[in-house]
Motif scaffolding. Structure first.
Motif, PDB file in Angstrom:
ATOM      1  N   GLY A   7      37.376  18.932 -75.239  1.00 11.89           N
ATOM      2  CA  GLY A   7      36.844  18.679 -76.568  1.00 11.89           C
ATOM      3  C   GLY A   7      36.830  17.193 -76.905  1.00 11.89           C
ATOM      4  N   ARG A   8      35.912  16.837 -77.788  1.00 14.12           N
ATOM      5  CA  ARG A   8      35.749  15.445 -78.175  1.00 14.12           C
ATOM      6  C   ARG A   8      35.654  15.335 -79.691  1.00 14.12           C
ATOM      7  NH1 ARG A   8      34.576  12.663 -73.554  1.00 14.12           N
ATOM      8  NH2 ARG A   8      34.118  10.763 -74.726  1.00 14.12           N
ATOM      9  N   ARG A  26      38.399  22.597 -81.549  1.00 14.93           N
ATOM     10  CA  ARG A  26      38.173  21.932 -80.271  1.00 14.93           C
ATOM     11  C   ARG A  26      39.532  21.662 -79.631  1.00 14.93           C
ATOM     12  NH1 ARG A  26      33.284  17.597 -81.711  1.00 14.93           N
ATOM     13  NH2 ARG A  26      32.059  19.069 -82.974  1.00 14.93           N
ATOM     14  N   SER A  27      39.566  21.690 -78.293  1.00 15.23           N
ATOM     15  CA  SER A  27      40.834  21.532 -77.601  1.00 15.23           C
ATOM     16  C   SER A  27      40.686  20.608 -76.403  1.00 15.23           C
ATOM     17  CB  SER A  27      41.377  22.893 -77.139  1.00 15.23           C
ATOM     18  OG  SER A  27      40.607  23.393 -76.071  1.00 15.23           O
ATOM     19  N   GLU A  44      35.662  24.669 -87.054  1.00 13.65           N
ATOM     20  CA  GLU A  44      35.307  24.559 -85.646  1.00 13.65           C
ATOM     21  C   GLU A  44      36.539  24.029 -84.916  1.00 13.65           C
ATOM     22  OE1 GLU A  44      32.384  21.869 -82.772  1.00 13.65           O
ATOM     23  OE2 GLU A  44      32.151  21.831 -84.960  1.00 13.65           O
ATOM     24  N   ASP A  71      39.376  22.400 -73.222  1.00 20.26           N
ATOM     25  CA  ASP A  71      37.927  22.578 -73.112  1.00 20.26           C
ATOM     26  C   ASP A  71      37.197  21.238 -73.107  1.00 20.26           C
ATOM     27  OD1 ASP A  71      38.300  25.343 -73.206  1.00 20.26           O
ATOM     28  OD2 ASP A  71      38.213  25.374 -75.399  1.00 20.26           O
TER      29      ASP A  71
END
Length: 204
Positions: A181-182, A175-176, A173, A179
């Motif tokens: 992300g967390r 995340r960035s 997955e 975006d």
């Protein structure tokens, strides 16, 4: 032979081996080695892995992340957080995750002076450095998961991306920061949520 190796004669011992021979170490051999300044050791299927010490920015990011995570884990009595601790993943595999989390009770009865720790963490976070190779990282992730680690995060400060790996999934997955992300692991770390932008701010 290997149990007698020290920092001074490790290089000469390796160079004296035939070119077609790969010298394999046991965990006892590995723990007997003296680790010189400027490098860090791990053991991969009996092969000694030598990598450069982490940079200032790597360590600053790691230290800040640990301080935030440990504060939450301690206040909620969730378990233990450790950094740069040798962990036994198999009979001939020892890894040293940047950050490792053990749920409460996982280390009960374990001799914490033992090196390496004989218990795989529940959660591992690795901060990817410039000298890390993709193939080596994926091998390390697979070893963590095979040993029972529930989730492995690879944090990429340069691209500000985070890759989350879990057992049974072929693809991570991703995340960035773009975006929003967390970093979150609600099953292992209930109530803990940290924006990737805040994590990577330490590396800038």
């Amino acid at each position: 032979m290997w149990s007698d190796l020290t920092r001074g004669n490790l290089k000469s011992a390796v160079e004296s081996l035939p070119m077609a021979t790969k010298a394999l170490l046991t965990i006892a051999d590995y723990t007997a080695l003296e680790e010189p300044a400027g490098v860090r050791y791990e053991l991969n299927e009996g092969e000694l892995i030598v990598t450069p010490s982490a940079s200032f920015f790597h360590n600053r990011l790691c230290d800040r992340f640990i301080s935030l995570l440990d504060a939450h884990v301690t206040s909620h009595k969730l378990g233990d957080v450790t950094s740069e601790t040798d962990v036994k993943l198999a009979e001939d595999v020892v890894r040293r995750p940047d950050v490792a989390f053990y749920r409460v009770g996982r280390l009960e009865g374990v001799d914490l002076d033992q090196v390496p720790l004989p218990v795989a963490p529940d959660l591992v976070i690795e901060i990817v450095s410039r000298n890390d190779r993709a193939a080596d990282l994926l091998l390390k992730v697979s070893q963590y998961l095979a040993a029972g680690v529930q989730a492995v995060w690879l944090l990429y400060p340069i691209t500000r991306l985070a890759y989350r790996y879990t057992a049974g999934r072929l693809e991570p997955e991703v995340r960035s920061t773009q975006d929003d992300g967390r970093f979150e692991e609600p099953e292992l770390l209930p109530g803990f949520s940290l924006a990737l932008a805040d994590i990577f701010q330490s590396a800038s």
